[in-house]
Design a protein around this motif. Structure first.
Motif, PDB file in Angstrom:
ATOM      1  N   LEU A  43       0.981  -1.305   0.029  1.00  0.00           N
ATOM      2  CA  LEU A  43      -0.085   0.050  -0.036  1.00  0.00           C
ATOM      3  C   LEU A  43       0.753   1.231  -0.047  1.00  0.00           C
ATOM      4  CD1 LEU A  43      -2.518  -1.199   2.681  1.00  0.00           C
ATOM      5  CD2 LEU A  43      -3.215  -0.688   0.090  1.00  0.00           C
ATOM      6  N   VAL A  44       1.995   1.388   0.730  1.00  0.00           N
ATOM      7  CA  VAL A  44       2.943   2.372   0.727  1.00  0.00           C
ATOM      8  C   VAL A  44       3.348   2.552  -0.583  1.00  0.00           C
ATOM      9  CG1 VAL A  44       5.174   3.209   1.548  1.00  0.00           C
ATOM     10  CG2 VAL A  44       3.405   2.179   3.330  1.00  0.00           C
ATOM     11  N   LYS A  45       3.787   1.533  -1.139  1.00  0.00           N
ATOM     12  CA  LYS A  45       4.356   1.710  -2.792  1.00  0.00           C
ATOM     13  C   LYS A  45       3.086   2.097  -3.601  1.00  0.00           C
ATOM     14  CE  LYS A  45       7.343   1.425  -5.790  1.00  0.00           C
ATOM     15  NZ  LYS A  45       8.552   2.208  -5.966  1.00  0.00           N
ATOM     16  N   LYS A  46       2.123   1.489  -3.546  1.00  0.00           N
ATOM     17  CA  LYS A  46       1.018   2.179  -4.341  1.00  0.00           C
ATOM     18  C   LYS A  46       0.708   3.627  -4.399  1.00  0.00           C
ATOM     19  CE  LYS A  46      -1.575  -2.047  -4.907  1.00  0.00           C
ATOM     20  NZ  LYS A  46      -2.856  -3.056  -4.606  1.00  0.00           N
ATOM     21  N   LEU A  47       0.798   3.992  -2.862  1.00  0.00           N
ATOM     22  CA  LEU A  47       0.609   5.375  -2.537  1.00  0.00           C
ATOM     23  C   LEU A  47       1.887   6.421  -3.160  1.00  0.00           C
ATOM     24  CD1 LEU A  47      -0.968   7.726  -1.143  1.00  0.00           C
ATOM     25  CD2 LEU A  47       0.362   7.364   1.160  1.00  0.00           C
ATOM     26  N   ASP A  61       3.413   9.995  -7.399  1.00  0.00           N
ATOM     27  CA  ASP A  61       4.388  10.368  -8.427  1.00  0.00           C
ATOM     28  C   ASP A  61       3.449  10.782  -9.678  1.00  0.00           C
ATOM     29  OD1 ASP A  61       6.493  10.241  -6.929  1.00  0.00           O
ATOM     30  OD2 ASP A  61       7.026   8.171  -7.413  1.00  0.00           O
ATOM     31  N   THR A  62       2.357   9.956  -9.865  1.00  0.00           N
ATOM     32  CA  THR A  62       1.787  10.074 -10.867  1.00  0.00           C
ATOM     33  C   THR A  62       1.004  11.352 -10.770  1.00  0.00           C
ATOM     34  OG1 THR A  62       1.302   7.714 -11.236  1.00  0.00           O
ATOM     35  CG2 THR A  62      -0.331   9.228 -12.440  1.00  0.00           C
ATOM     36  N   LEU A  63       0.589  11.749  -9.644  1.00  0.00           N
ATOM     37  CA  LEU A  63      -0.504  12.835  -9.234  1.00  0.00           C
ATOM     38  C   LEU A  63       0.640  14.156  -9.601  1.00  0.00           C
ATOM     39  CD1 LEU A  63      -2.954  14.286  -8.419  1.00  0.00           C
ATOM     40  CD2 LEU A  63      -2.018  14.287  -6.177  1.00  0.00           C
ATOM     41  N   LYS A  64       1.759  14.000  -9.273  1.00  0.00           N
ATOM     42  CA  LYS A  64       2.916  15.066  -9.360  1.00  0.00           C
ATOM     43  C   LYS A  64       3.038  15.413 -10.891  1.00  0.00           C
ATOM     44  CE  LYS A  64       7.302  16.716  -8.140  1.00  0.00           C
ATOM     45  NZ  LYS A  64       8.633  16.190  -7.610  1.00  0.00           N
ATOM     46  N   SER A  65       3.093  14.297 -11.725  1.00  0.00           N
ATOM     47  CA  SER A  65       3.502  14.689 -13.104  1.00  0.00           C
ATOM     48  C   SER A  65       1.985  14.924 -13.971  1.00  0.00           C
ATOM     49  CB  SER A  65       3.766  13.085 -13.742  1.00  0.00           C
ATOM     50  OG  SER A  65       3.941  13.183 -15.121  1.00  0.00           O
ATOM     51  N   ARG A  66       1.099  14.571 -13.642  1.00  0.00           N
ATOM     52  CA  ARG A  66      -0.135  15.116 -14.133  1.00  0.00           C
ATOM     53  C   ARG A  66      -0.610  16.464 -13.710  1.00  0.00           C
ATOM     54  NH1 ARG A  66      -4.288  10.203 -14.911  1.00  0.00           N
ATOM     55  NH2 ARG A  66      -2.844   8.583 -15.452  1.00  0.00           N
ATOM     56  N   LEU A  90      -8.927  21.153 -22.054  1.00  0.00           N
ATOM     57  CA  LEU A  90      -8.606  21.570 -20.718  1.00  0.00           C
ATOM     58  C   LEU A  90      -9.325  20.624 -19.615  1.00  0.00           C
ATOM     59  CD1 LEU A  90      -7.078  23.200 -18.350  1.00  0.00           C
ATOM     60  CD2 LEU A  90      -9.029  24.893 -18.312  1.00  0.00           C
ATOM     61  N   ALA A  91     -10.621  20.362 -19.631  1.00  0.00           N
ATOM     62  CA  ALA A  91     -11.495  19.443 -18.929  1.00  0.00           C
ATOM     63  C   ALA A  91     -10.772  17.920 -19.028  1.00  0.00           C
ATOM     64  CB  ALA A  91     -12.849  19.559 -19.504  1.00  0.00           C
ATOM     65  N   GLN A  92     -10.459  17.707 -20.265  1.00  0.00           N
ATOM     66  CA  GLN A  92     -10.072  16.489 -20.501  1.00  0.00           C
ATOM     67  C   GLN A  92      -8.387  16.192 -19.505  1.00  0.00           C
ATOM     68  OE1 GLN A  92      -9.704  15.927 -24.499  1.00  0.00           O
ATOM     69  NE2 GLN A  92     -11.361  14.972 -24.753  1.00  0.00           N
ATOM     70  N   VAL A  93      -7.781  17.256 -19.549  1.00  0.00           N
ATOM     71  CA  VAL A  93      -6.417  17.285 -18.690  1.00  0.00           C
ATOM     72  C   VAL A  93      -6.882  17.328 -17.244  1.00  0.00           C
ATOM     73  CG1 VAL A  93      -4.416  18.471 -18.195  1.00  0.00           C
ATOM     74  CG2 VAL A  93      -5.065  18.412 -20.601  1.00  0.00           C
ATOM     75  N   LEU A  94      -7.785  18.156 -16.822  1.00  0.00           N
ATOM     76  CA  LEU A  94      -8.106  18.282 -15.487  1.00  0.00           C
ATOM     77  C   LEU A  94      -8.536  16.893 -14.998  1.00  0.00           C
ATOM     78  CD1 LEU A  94      -8.494  20.078 -13.049  1.00  0.00           C
ATOM     79  CD2 LEU A  94     -10.715  20.761 -13.902  1.00  0.00           C
ATOM     80  N   SER A  95      -9.527  16.299 -15.792  1.00  0.00           N
ATOM     81  CA  SER A  95     -10.154  15.079 -15.260  1.00  0.00           C
ATOM     82  C   SER A  95      -9.055  14.012 -15.072  1.00  0.00           C
ATOM     83  CB  SER A  95     -11.188  14.442 -16.252  1.00  0.00           C
ATOM     84  OG  SER A  95     -10.302  13.958 -17.419  1.00  0.00           O
ATOM     85  N   SER A  96      -7.979  13.965 -15.899  1.00  0.00           N
ATOM     86  CA  SER A  96      -6.797  12.996 -15.532  1.00  0.00           C
ATOM     87  C   SER A  96      -6.256  13.433 -14.432  1.00  0.00           C
ATOM     88  CB  SER A  96      -5.760  13.247 -16.861  1.00  0.00           C
ATOM     89  OG  SER A  96      -4.784  12.281 -16.700  1.00  0.00           O
ATOM     90  N   TYR A  97      -6.119  14.551 -14.145  1.00  0.00           N
ATOM     91  CA  TYR A  97      -5.428  15.145 -12.643  1.00  0.00           C
ATOM     92  C   TYR A  97      -6.367  14.494 -11.742  1.00  0.00           C
ATOM     93  CZ  TYR A  97      -4.063  18.098  -8.894  1.00  0.00           C
ATOM     94  OH  TYR A  97      -3.691  18.405  -7.620  1.00  0.00           O
ATOM     95  N   GLU A 105      -8.751  12.349 -11.412  1.00  0.00           N
ATOM     96  CA  GLU A 105      -8.903  10.832 -11.494  1.00  0.00           C
ATOM     97  C   GLU A 105      -7.711  10.162 -10.490  1.00  0.00           C
ATOM     98  OE1 GLU A 105      -9.034   7.075 -14.650  1.00  0.00           O
ATOM     99  OE2 GLU A 105      -7.796   8.858 -15.264  1.00  0.00           O
ATOM    100  N   ILE A 106      -6.649  10.765 -10.306  1.00  0.00           N
ATOM    101  CA  ILE A 106      -5.659  10.216  -9.482  1.00  0.00           C
ATOM    102  C   ILE A 106      -5.869  10.714  -8.032  1.00  0.00           C
ATOM    103  CG2 ILE A 106      -3.177   9.785  -9.009  1.00  0.00           C
ATOM    104  CD1 ILE A 106      -4.181   8.093 -11.535  1.00  0.00           C
ATOM    105  N   LYS A 107      -6.148  12.226  -8.020  1.00  0.00           N
ATOM    106  CA  LYS A 107      -6.118  12.650  -6.886  1.00  0.00           C
ATOM    107  C   LYS A 107      -7.188  11.940  -5.968  1.00  0.00           C
ATOM    108  CE  LYS A 107      -6.501  17.193  -4.697  1.00  0.00           C
ATOM    109  NZ  LYS A 107      -6.674  18.733  -5.190  1.00  0.00           N
TER     110      LYS A 107
END
Length: 495
Positions: free
Chosen positions: A207-211, A216-221, A242-249, A251-253
């Motif tokens: 779980l720590v690794k998944k977090l 890291d993915t959230l930071k990149s997005r 812009l909405a597509q990029v925001l939804s990608s962000y 989604e991870i958050k």
């Protein structure tokens, strides 16, 4: 004068001619011979336990390289994580469920001592003193003498039940089997507790690794989102893009709080296993830096002696067989010898004189003439319970064979999947990079970039989970195999 007379003995023994003097001595000798013969006959009343025949598979369904000595050591030390070692030590010392199993062994030890004591004569004591005054005017008046009298008594009663039919022997056998069953149950709890701590610690690191991957993915997005916000201000992209990029962000958050919650729940459960109050569990090595234990080996037939849960079921069978013998002996009478030696006196000063001594000796024979089927019903119950325990034993053995095979096959396939995922992730990284370049040059829609990002994140999470599955399969394999490591862990328990 000697007289020749026949002594007819029960069972298949023929009449034995005996030469004894007429009188008490001849009677005593005849009774002794009768009792000895009954004891010999009692051996045939109950049946000794015979282990059931078990059909073992020829081998395991795997081609993995194995280590024959792996299961004879503390396998958890091969992870090379001091935190895991400390957690297992704490669990074996503090876990309350394990302490219940330890106390259960103590209880069965006491029961065995109590049952074994029935084989020996039981000696007691009784001391009494009384003083009373009788009425001089009542219906029972005292004529002459003192109205006040005293009485003193000191005696040692003894009794001894002769175990002619094996009831006490089978009761002792049952108690001993229950003690051994409790001891094996304690080892089974040790086995399960050790592997549970290791499995849950691996899950915590997972779980720590998944977090970490999610952050890291959230930071990149987030960095990508900042770029596209600037582009939107300059009118270079539409609101849809812009909405597509925001939804990608987003989604991870939205996944991160759920993972953080699971980490807290996992820490609380590990605390419970180790006997701690709920709290944070320290981390040692990261998931990817853990050592990998060797794959244990052993023949299928060895499981019967390597796994404490199977040995426990076998002792339950011994106890069930003994209960059949106990039920069968109820058809026969119980014979006890009783005796008493003591002193009775009206004066305390004369209590221990020779004229005050008393003694008695006798025997009791008690049995059932008619019970309305009560004894046969109890015997039927004992046989039925034995069949239940027998099938439970066979089920446990076959389940053990399945668990080993399942763990070996799962381990092998997870290793294969882990290798393939590494290749898959490399391809997805190229897919995301090329799709973004093509989008920037206007050849693709942003939906293609979103697809690449989602697939990459999903593959990275699956890669982490597969690494965790490999460790979990090894831990479950050590549990399924049993072996000397269980004894080493049991030695760490505070008894």
């Amino acid at each position: 004068m000697l007289r020749k007379y026949p002594l007819s003995l029960p069972g298949s023994l023929s009449t034995i001619p005996c030469h004894q003097p007429i009188g008490m001595q001849g009677t005593v000798v005849a009774v002794i011979i009768f009792l000895v013969t009954c004891c010999l006959q009692g051996c045939a009343v109950t049946e000794d336990f015979k282990p059931p025949v078990v059909s073992s598979p020829d081998g395991w369904r795997t081609t993995l390289p194995t280590n024959l000595e792996a299961s004879e050591k503390k396998w958890w030390e091969q992870f090379q994580d001091p935190v895991l070692n400390d957690l297992i030590t704490a669990a074996l010392r503090n876990n309350h469920y394990l302490k219940i199993a330890v106390a259960r062994v103590d209880e069965m030890q006491g029961r065995l001592r109590s049952t074994t004591a029935l084989k020996y004569p039981q000696l007691g004591y009784d001391a009494r003193a009384s003083r009373q005054q009788k009425s001089g005017n009542g219906d029972l008046t005292v004529i002459g003498g003192d109205r006040i009298s005293s009485n003193y008594l000191l005696q040692l009663p003894v009794s001894w039940e002769l175990d002619l039919w094996g009831r006490i022997a089978r009761s002792t056998e049952e108690a001993r089997a229950q003690l051994l069953s409790a001891a094996e149950n304690r080892k089974a709890v040790v086995m399960s507790l050790t592997t549970d701590v290791a499995l849950n610690y691996i899950n915590l690191l997972t779980l720590v690794k998944k977090l970490e991957v999610s952050r890291d993915t959230l930071k990149s997005r987030k960095e990508l989102l900042d770029v596209y916000l600037i582009k939107k201000e300059k009118g270079q992209i539409s609101n849809l893009e812009l909405a597509q990029v925001l939804s990608s962000y987003e989604e991870i958050k939205v996944l991160i709080p759920e993972i953080e919650y699971q980490i807290s729940i996992q820490e609380n459960y590990l605390s419970l296993l180790c006997g701690f109050n709920p709290g944070r569990i320290p981390r040692g090595r990261s998931l990817e830096s853990l050592g990998t234990p060797d794959v244990p080996a052993g023949l299928p037939s060895d499981l019967l002696s390597r796994r404490p849960d199977i040995r426990q079921k076998e002792q339950d069978l011994v106890a069930a067989n003994a209960r059949i013998g106990i039920a069968r002996t109820k058809y026969f009478p119980s014979i006890s010898l009783t005796g008493l030696l003591g002193y009775v006196s009206k004066e305390l000063s004369e209590l221990l004189t020779g004229s005050s001594n008393v003694w008695s000796i006798g025997s009791d024979i008690a049995g059932s003439l008619f019970t309305g089927g009560k004894i046969s019903g109890e015997l039927q119950q004992a046989h039925a319970v034995y069949r239940q325990v027998l099938n439970d034993y066979m089920w446990t053995v076959q389940t053990a064979f399945r668990e080993v095979n399942d763990s070996l096959i799962y381990l092998q396939k997870q290793k294969e999947q882990y290798t393939e995922l590494q290749r898959y992730i490399a391809v997805l990284k190229d897919y995301e990079n090329f799709s973004r370049i093509r989008y920037e040059t206007g050849y693709l829609r942003y939906l293609t970039v979103l697809d690449a990002q989602r697939r990459l994140y999903s593959a990275e999470i699956k890669h982490v989970q597969t690494a965790s599955n490999i460790y979990a399969a090894l831990i479950k394999l050590y549990k399924a195999m049993g072996g000397g490591w269980v004894g080493l862990a049991d030695e760490m328990v505070e008894k």
